[in-house]
Design an enzyme around this catalytic site. Structure first.
Site, PDB file in Angstrom:
ATOM      1  N   HIS A  42       0.859  -1.190   0.000  1.00 55.75           N
ATOM      2  CA  HIS A  42       0.000   0.000   0.000  1.00 55.75           C
ATOM      3  C   HIS A  42       0.901   1.247   0.000  1.00 55.75           C
ATOM      4  O   HIS A  42       2.006   1.208   0.544  1.00 55.75           O
ATOM      5  CB  HIS A  42      -0.875  -0.070   1.269  1.00 55.75           C
ATOM      6  CG  HIS A  42      -1.788   1.085   1.431  1.00 55.75           C
ATOM      7  ND1 HIS A  42      -1.385   2.271   1.996  1.00 55.75           N
ATOM      8  CD2 HIS A  42      -3.083   1.244   1.083  1.00 55.75           C
ATOM      9  CE1 HIS A  42      -2.402   3.116   1.991  1.00 55.75           C
ATOM     10  NE2 HIS A  42      -3.438   2.521   1.445  1.00 55.75           N
ATOM     11  N   VAL A  89       1.418   3.845   1.699  1.00 53.13           N
ATOM     12  CA  VAL A  89       2.110   4.358   2.896  1.00 53.13           C
ATOM     13  C   VAL A  89       3.230   3.428   3.368  1.00 53.13           C
ATOM     14  O   VAL A  89       3.938   3.748   4.316  1.00 53.13           O
ATOM     15  CB  VAL A  89       1.160   4.647   4.087  1.00 53.13           C
ATOM     16  CG1 VAL A  89       0.212   5.790   3.771  1.00 53.13           C
ATOM     17  CG2 VAL A  89       0.392   3.403   4.518  1.00 53.13           C
ATOM     18  N   LYS A  90       3.385   2.287   2.712  1.00 54.92           N
ATOM     19  CA  LYS A  90       4.384   1.314   3.164  1.00 54.92           C
ATOM     20  C   LYS A  90       5.771   1.633   2.580  1.00 54.92           C
ATOM     21  O   LYS A  90       5.928   2.568   1.806  1.00 54.92           O
ATOM     22  CB  LYS A  90       3.941  -0.104   2.780  1.00 54.92           C
ATOM     23  CG  LYS A  90       2.564  -0.476   3.324  1.00 54.92           C
ATOM     24  CD  LYS A  90       2.600  -0.640   4.811  1.00 54.92           C
ATOM     25  CE  LYS A  90       1.299  -0.922   5.540  1.00 54.92           C
ATOM     26  NZ  LYS A  90       0.083  -1.181   4.880  1.00 54.92           N
ATOM     27  N   HIS A  91       6.755   0.791   2.912  1.00 56.69           N
ATOM     28  CA  HIS A  91       8.147   1.059   2.494  1.00 56.69           C
ATOM     29  C   HIS A  91       8.326   0.948   1.000  1.00 56.69           C
ATOM     30  O   HIS A  91       9.227   1.546   0.419  1.00 56.69           O
ATOM     31  CB  HIS A  91       9.090   0.068   3.162  1.00 56.69           C
ATOM     32  CG  HIS A  91       8.982   0.079   4.649  1.00 56.69           C
ATOM     33  ND1 HIS A  91       7.929  -0.492   5.326  1.00 56.69           N
ATOM     34  CD2 HIS A  91       9.781   0.616   5.582  1.00 56.69           C
ATOM     35  CE1 HIS A  91       8.093  -0.305   6.615  1.00 56.69           C
ATOM     36  NE2 HIS A  91       9.200   0.362   6.803  1.00 56.69           N
TER      37      HIS A  91
END
Ligand SMILES: Cc1ncc(COP(=O)(O)O)c(C=O)c1O
Length: 404
Positions: free
Chosen positions: A199, A201-203
């Protein structure tokens, strides 16, 4: 970075000037020209889905985390569903997990008709407490699903030992923890199956996307079939072999990640080390800034862990504050700091409450933490100025409300 004492300033929520002019989100993706080019190249290729980029991404990802197999999915939630299926969860079974997570972790157990059983967390990391897990194991238990909350790895050795003793599968939800290390091994190479989310917002961002890593070839084969309707081969293999015949061997879903997403994944993976280093630097700055700030507790890190810092959740020392979490949340938002809360404990959601009869009070550590948690902005694209805005705003707001 020393904390500037700014408690003489009027809070923005009371009509003062906000620390920032524009809202700093709590998380966001960083997409470069190289990422854009990688996607554009796929758009003009023969394969928009289930083409060469899928295998390329999976191989690169498996090598990066140090696992034998990586199987991509259309989301982290789909990847969790695949892992729950591969672990053999079925009606009548139980799986022990944490309430301090996004609902998808527990929902994957329900998708299989099995029952999620929550165990409380440890107060330092807010990860599953292995002793509490042990107390929840029954003859029906088939799996344990630890979550690496905020990017801090769960107590994997103890959980794996417990699972071995009882013949259980460990599905680690590492949606927050790509790049985290536990006893010098990367998350993704430790549990029986490890689940990741891509997603934005992930790394690593692919829009929507997920992955399961495992060392077990039997799990990998089931996962590949499950994400493709339960079919034993994919369209590209059949084309290469000049075959039309295929067999559906189990009840699966269309949970495939596209070549568009996988191309973005390959490109983003190349920058993961740099992005992780940046997140760790931001976390280190926050830790220094909040060390002496009465009123908040910064996240704690255990000796055997090197977190990946998906989130930076501080906890309010409500005993020293004349405001509750909602007021402090509002005050920080008014300063244009995009704070968030992770998580409403899963058993407190109406669906779980009504279906399983939770009254509240069952998991006191998770529930007490929930009243105090505020996630500060944490993403690798933050500038030093952004970090400074956050520390200044937290100091301004907390100093306003703190008392002895
Ligand atoms: C702990 C956890 N598990 C699972 C998920 C689900 O991942 P996705 O949004 O990729 O479906 C998330 C997403 O935020 C998450 O934070």
């Amino acid at each position: 970075m020393p904390v500037t004492t700014v408690n003489h300033e009027m809070l923005a929520v009371d009509g003062g000037t906000p620390v920032r002019k524009t809202l700093l989100p709590y998380g966001r993706q960083s997409i470069g020209d190289d990422d854009i080019q990688a996607v554009v190249d796929v758009l003009s290729s023969d394969w928009l889905t289930t083409g060469p980029k899928v295998g390329e991404f999976e191989e690169a990802f498996a090598a990066w985390v140090g696992a034998k197999h990586a199987v991509s999915f259309s989301s982290g939630t789909a990847a969790l569903h695949g892992a729950a299926f591969a672990a053999g969860l079925k009606p009548g079974d139980e799986a022990v997990t944490t309430p301090m997570t996004f609902a998808a972790t527990a929902n994957c157990v329900l998708y299989q008709g099995a029952t999620p059983v929550f165990a409380d967390v440890s107060s330092d990391t807010l990860n599953l407490d292995p002793d509490k897990v042990a107390g929840k194991i029954t003859p029906r238990t088939r799996a344990i699903l630890p979550v690496d909350y905020a990017g801090h790895p769960a107590e994997l050795d103890t959980i794996l030992e417990l699972a071995d003793r009882h013949g259980l599968a460990v599905i680690e939800d590492a949606s927050h923890a790509l790049g985290a290390e536990y006893r010098n091994s990367r998350v993704g190479s430790i549990a029986h199956m490890t689940v990741f989310s891509f997603h934005p917002v992930k790394h690593l961002a692919t829009g929507e996307g997920g992955m399961v890593t495992t060392d077990r070839a039997d799990y990998a084969e089931v996962l590949r079939r499950f994400r493709n309707h339960g079919i034993s081969s994919d369209a590209r293999q059949r084309q290469a072999e000049g075959q039309w015949h295929y067999e559906m061997v189990l009840l699966g879903f269309n949970y495939r990640l596209t070549d568009i997403g996988c191309a973005l994944g390959v490109s983003q993976l190349k920058k993961l080390e740099v992005n992780l280093a940046r997140r760790r630097k931001i976390a280190a700055r926050y830790a220094i800034a909040f060390r002496d700030l009465a009123g908040v507790t910064a996240p704690m890190v255990r000796a055997q862990a090197n977190p990946a810092w998906h989130l930076y959740p501080i906890r309010l020392n409500l005993e020293n504050l004349s405001a509750d979490r909602a007021q402090i949340f509002r005050a920080l938002r008014a300063e244009n700091i995009g704070v968030n809360v992770h998580y409403i404990p899963v058993h407190r959601h109406p669906y779980y409450r009504d279906r399983f009869g939770y009254q509240g009070g069952e998991y006191p550590i998770a529930e007490d933490a929930y009243e105090r948690l505020i996630s500060l902005p944490m993403f690798h694209g933050m500038s030093d100025g952004d970090v400074e805005d956050v520390t200044r705003s937290v100091s301004k707001v907390i100093s306003h409300y703190v008392h002895d």
